[in-house]
Design an enzyme around this catalytic site. Sequence first.
Site, PDB file in Angstrom:
ATOM      1  CG  ASP A   1      -0.371   0.214   2.528  1.00  0.00           C
ATOM      2  OD1 ASP A   1       0.868   0.334   2.616  1.00  0.00           O
ATOM      3  OD2 ASP A   1      -1.132   0.279   3.518  1.00  0.00           O
TER       4      ASP A   1
ATOM      5  CB  CYS B   1       0.850  -2.336   4.840  1.00  0.00           C
ATOM      6  SG  CYS B   1       0.750  -3.372   6.307  1.00  0.00           S
TER       7      CYS B   1
ATOM      8  CB  THR C   1       2.454  -1.970  11.034  1.00  0.00           C
ATOM      9  OG1 THR C   1       1.214  -2.478  10.514  1.00  0.00           O
ATOM     10  CG2 THR C   1       2.229  -0.594  11.646  1.00  0.00           C
TER      11      THR C   1
ATOM     12  CG  HIS D   1      11.498 -23.322  12.538  1.00  0.00           C
ATOM     13  ND1 HIS D   1      11.625 -23.141  13.899  1.00  0.00           N
ATOM     14  CD2 HIS D   1      12.657 -23.894  12.134  1.00  0.00           C
ATOM     15  CE1 HIS D   1      12.815 -23.588  14.302  1.00  0.00           C
ATOM     16  NE2 HIS D   1      13.468 -24.037  13.243  1.00  0.00           N
TER      17      HIS D   1
ATOM     18  CG  HIS E   1       9.693 -27.295  11.592  1.00  0.00           C
ATOM     19  ND1 HIS E   1       9.525 -26.663  12.801  1.00  0.00           N
ATOM     20  CD2 HIS E   1      11.023 -27.476  11.443  1.00  0.00           C
ATOM     21  CE1 HIS E   1      10.702 -26.460  13.361  1.00  0.00           C
ATOM     22  NE2 HIS E   1      11.638 -26.949  12.552  1.00  0.00           N
TER      23      HIS E   1
HETATM   24  C1  RB5 Z   1      -2.047   2.789   6.336  1.00  0.00           C
HETATM   25  O1  RB5 Z   1      -2.087   4.055   6.925  1.00  0.00           O
HETATM   26  C2  RB5 Z   1      -1.670   1.760   7.370  1.00  0.00           C
HETATM   27  O2  RB5 Z   1      -2.746   1.531   8.226  1.00  0.00           O
HETATM   28  C3  RB5 Z   1      -1.220   0.488   6.706  1.00  0.00           C
HETATM   29  O3  RB5 Z   1      -0.133   0.768   5.877  1.00  0.00           O
HETATM   30  C4  RB5 Z   1      -0.783  -0.653   7.606  1.00  0.00           C
HETATM   31  O4  RB5 Z   1       0.172  -0.224   8.520  1.00  0.00           O
HETATM   32  C5  RB5 Z   1      -1.869  -1.421   8.239  1.00  0.00           C
HETATM   33  O5  RB5 Z   1      -1.658  -2.420   8.926  1.00  0.00           O
END
Ligand code: RB5
Length: 143
Positions: free
Chosen positions: A7, A64, A66, A97, A132
């Site tokens: 994203d 993304c 996080t 694993h 595993h």
């Molecule tokens: C987008 O702002 C953010 O929420 C997305 O990139 C991600 O971190 C979501 O888990």
Amino acid sequence: MIAVASDHGGLDLKNAIVVSLQEQQIECVDLGTDGTASVDYPDFAEKVAKMVASGTAKAGILICGTGIGMSISANKIPGIRAALVHDEFTARMAAEHNAANILVLGGRVLSADQGVRLVDVWLTSRYEGGRHQQRLDKIAALE
Ligand code: RB5
């Protein structure tokens, strides 16, 4: 072939990973996003996860901000084992694993150099099988 997508929160790291894969002549497809406009990460997780689950891509990489939203989304697709990793140890374990078929990274967590390095670690690590496998079978049974 490796399917790659992000994203807006993972755009810069995604682009760095695509360049790195191309430099290493590892076949990949960039499924977007292509700009900084805000987009919804499940749309991109779905594209990559379905390519991997169908066998069209042998593996996938999702980024993304996080990594959390991408991993939650991708793991909804049967057959997907998407692993959110943060360091070389977890990147290696994801392959050895968990036989993770999608690597997930946080573009707001890692530098581009760190993220590229974790991709290389994951791609060069091998699933160990053995004890595993029964665990992966139990994951599949949960589906
Ligand atoms: C987008 O702002 C953010 O929420 C997305 O990139 C991600 O971190 C979501 O888990």
